[in-house]
Design an enzyme around this catalytic site. Structure first.
Site, PDB file in Angstrom:
ATOM      1  CG  ASP A 418      -1.889   1.070   1.327  1.00 16.35           C
ATOM      2  OD1 ASP A 418      -1.686   2.099   0.647  1.00 16.35           O
ATOM      3  OD2 ASP A 418      -2.882   0.926   2.073  1.00 16.35           O
ATOM      4  CG  HIS A 419       3.004   4.214  -3.194  1.00 15.03           C
ATOM      5  ND1 HIS A 419       4.080   4.460  -2.393  1.00 15.03           N
ATOM      6  CD2 HIS A 419       3.345   4.703  -4.412  1.00 15.03           C
ATOM      7  CE1 HIS A 419       5.030   5.064  -3.066  1.00 15.03           C
ATOM      8  NE2 HIS A 419       4.610   5.222  -4.294  1.00 15.03           N
ATOM      9  NE  ARG A 420      -3.953   3.942   1.616  1.00 16.31           N
ATOM     10  CZ  ARG A 420      -5.010   3.481   2.260  1.00 16.31           C
ATOM     11  NH1 ARG A 420      -5.971   4.297   2.566  1.00 16.31           N
ATOM     12  NH2 ARG A 420      -5.110   2.204   2.566  1.00 16.31           N
TER      13      ARG A 420
END
Ligand code: CAO
Length: 446
Positions: A418-420
């Protein structure tokens, strides 16, 4: 005899419909007993290029309907019997004759004999003609362009405030049906995937709904219960987590040699030692070094929750679909114990005997397709976890060792995250670290 009693039954025949030999009836808009006025729509026809309404040439009562939805009709076909009063017949006929807009009033003239065979009230008055108005094209768009729907469906959509261009048609040639509009409204209200007219409710355009049988034979097979459940979960994970997948590969020659050297011992212990347990150990080492991978985001997305326990979910392929049982406290277990547990949970998974508890509490997942094949794939993060590893099949390859090519067993793998909460640099540091652990059996076993 009063005027009201002077009735006649006319044959309403299909007027000129343009350059078409025969067209499909897609809607019959009136039924026996209905009262119609001049210009009321009686039928909707559909050609390859357009949809058109056929208006009534007379006011009166529909005595009988001679066509059904799905029939093909052509100019001159007898489609309705309309009972008209003498007044109506007398008043309307000249009007039609005067109307230049309907010069192609090619409707056949009734023969008195025909009238005599109709309803008993028919007093045999010669009705001049069953003059039919020209069909009105209602949709000249080529099929597949913009929305294509019958007048009643358009009216239905208008009533509900639905923009038809947003609705995918399941009817022939992509025509939007009332059921498509209903499904669209349902999907929009639910704000989630419903299969037909899929919309997430987040501005994602719905998927086209296609009748595949128009291209060849098809068969519908119900998804399994597990597929339906996991499908929703996967869609949620896919749509909520901005995914990045980092690809990598590692040299597992030493690890595999060690694994094979342990075969007898493993057999005695009643376990089958596969690369997966080594991978689980390497992953846990990586999770300890990079805590952002053993975490979840808080519901408001403002905090990252690091977990101090290492429970690895293992994707298991079963006849009923994909399940992900969890092996707990992987950091505290040895290779044989992990093998034992892996064999036990995958057997229970395939027998459909996992409990919800067996599938909860995971902190990171592994999807191993290495026993099957493939070079790489992009697994979907198992939310609320933030990362997942995908393992593909190891192959012997010539690897340059600085002075020559040597045969090495190289295993491709990847991590989707999850790039967040995880940056790209951290993503590749994690895969590099895990790859090095797998390549160096001493470090792995420490
Ligand atoms: N490279 C080369 N060979 C591998 C390998 C790899 N990465 N991983 C496993 N193998 C070998 C094993 O060593 C075994 O061979 P031997 O018996 O000669 O040792 C053989 O492939 C079969 O292994 P396996 O698949 O039965 O066992 P496993 O421990 O590797 O995996 C399990 C167990 C439950 C994960 C697996 O059976 C399974 O279900 N995999 C599918 C998971 C899946 O569907 N993922 C997709 C999710 S996304 O849709």
């Amino acid at each position: 005899m009063s005027k009201e009693n002077i009735m006649a039954v006319i044959q309403f025949k299909l007027p000129d419909i343009g350059d078409f030999d025969a067209v499909d009836v897609i809607e019959v808009l009136v039924a026996e007993g209905d009262t119609v006025q001049v210009d009321d729509s009686l039928l909707t026809l559909e050609s390859d290029k357009a949809t058109m309404e056929v208006p009534s040439s007379h006011s009166g009562v529909i005595k009988s309907v001679k066509v059904n939805v799905g029939d093909q009709v052509k100019e001159g076909d007898f489609v309705f019997e309309i009972e008209v009063t003498e007044d109506a017949a007398a008043e309307e006929t000249p009007a039609k004759e005067e109307a230049p807009a309907t010069p192609e009033v090619s409707a056949p003239v009734e023969k008195p004999a025909v009238h005599e065979q109709t309803a008993p009230e028919n007093v045999g008055l010669p009705v001049a003609a069953s003059v039919a108005n020209t069909p009105k094209p209602i949709n000249h768009q080529p099929m597949g362009a913009l929305s294509h729907a019958s007048p009643s469906v358009r009216a239905f959509a208008r009533k509900l405030g639905v923009d038809l261009s947003q609705v995918q048609g399941a009817g022939p040639k992509g025509r939007v049906l009332q059921t498509d509009v209903e499904a669209f409204v349902k999907a929009t209200l639910e704000g989630s995937s419903t299969g037909r007219g899929v919309s997430s409710g987040t501005g994602i355009p719905p998927l086209p709904v296609i009748d595949f049988s128009q291209f060849g034979e098809t068969e519908e097979v119900e998804l399994s219960r597990i597929q339906k459940i996991s499908g929703k979960h996967l869609t949620g994970s896919w749509l909520n987590n901005p995914h990045v997948t980092q690809f990598d590969e590692c040299d597992i020659t030493e690890m595999d040699a060690f694994r094979k050297s342990m075969r007898d011992q493993a057999e005695k212990a009643g376990v089958r030692l596969t690369p997966l347990v080594f991978i689980m150990k390497a992953v846990v080492a990586g999770l300890k070094e990079f805590p952002n991978f053993n975490a979840s985001l808080s519901p408001d997305g403002e905090k990252i929750i690091h977990k101090k326990y290492y429970n690895i979910g293992i994707a298991v392929d079963t006849p009923n679909g994909l399940v992900v049982p969890v092996v707990r406290d992987v950091d505290q277990k040895g290779l044989f114990e992990l093998s034992q547990e892996l064999m036990e949970i995958s057997a229970r998974a395939r027998d459909g005997k996992l409990s919800p508890k067996d599938m909860s509490g995971g902190t990171f997942s592994i999807s191993s397709l290495g026993g099957i094949g493939g070079t790489q794939f992009t697994p979907i993060v198992n939310a609320p976890e933030v990362a997942i590893m995908g393992v593909s099949k190891a192959k012997m390859q010539p690897v340059w060792n600085g002075s020559e090519f040597a045969p090495r067993l190289v295993m491709p793998f990847c991590v989707s995250y999850d790039h967040r909460s995880i940056d790209g640099a951290e993503g590749v540091r994690f895969t590099t670290y895990v790859g090095q652990r797998l390549a160096d059996i001493r470090q792995l076993l420490l």
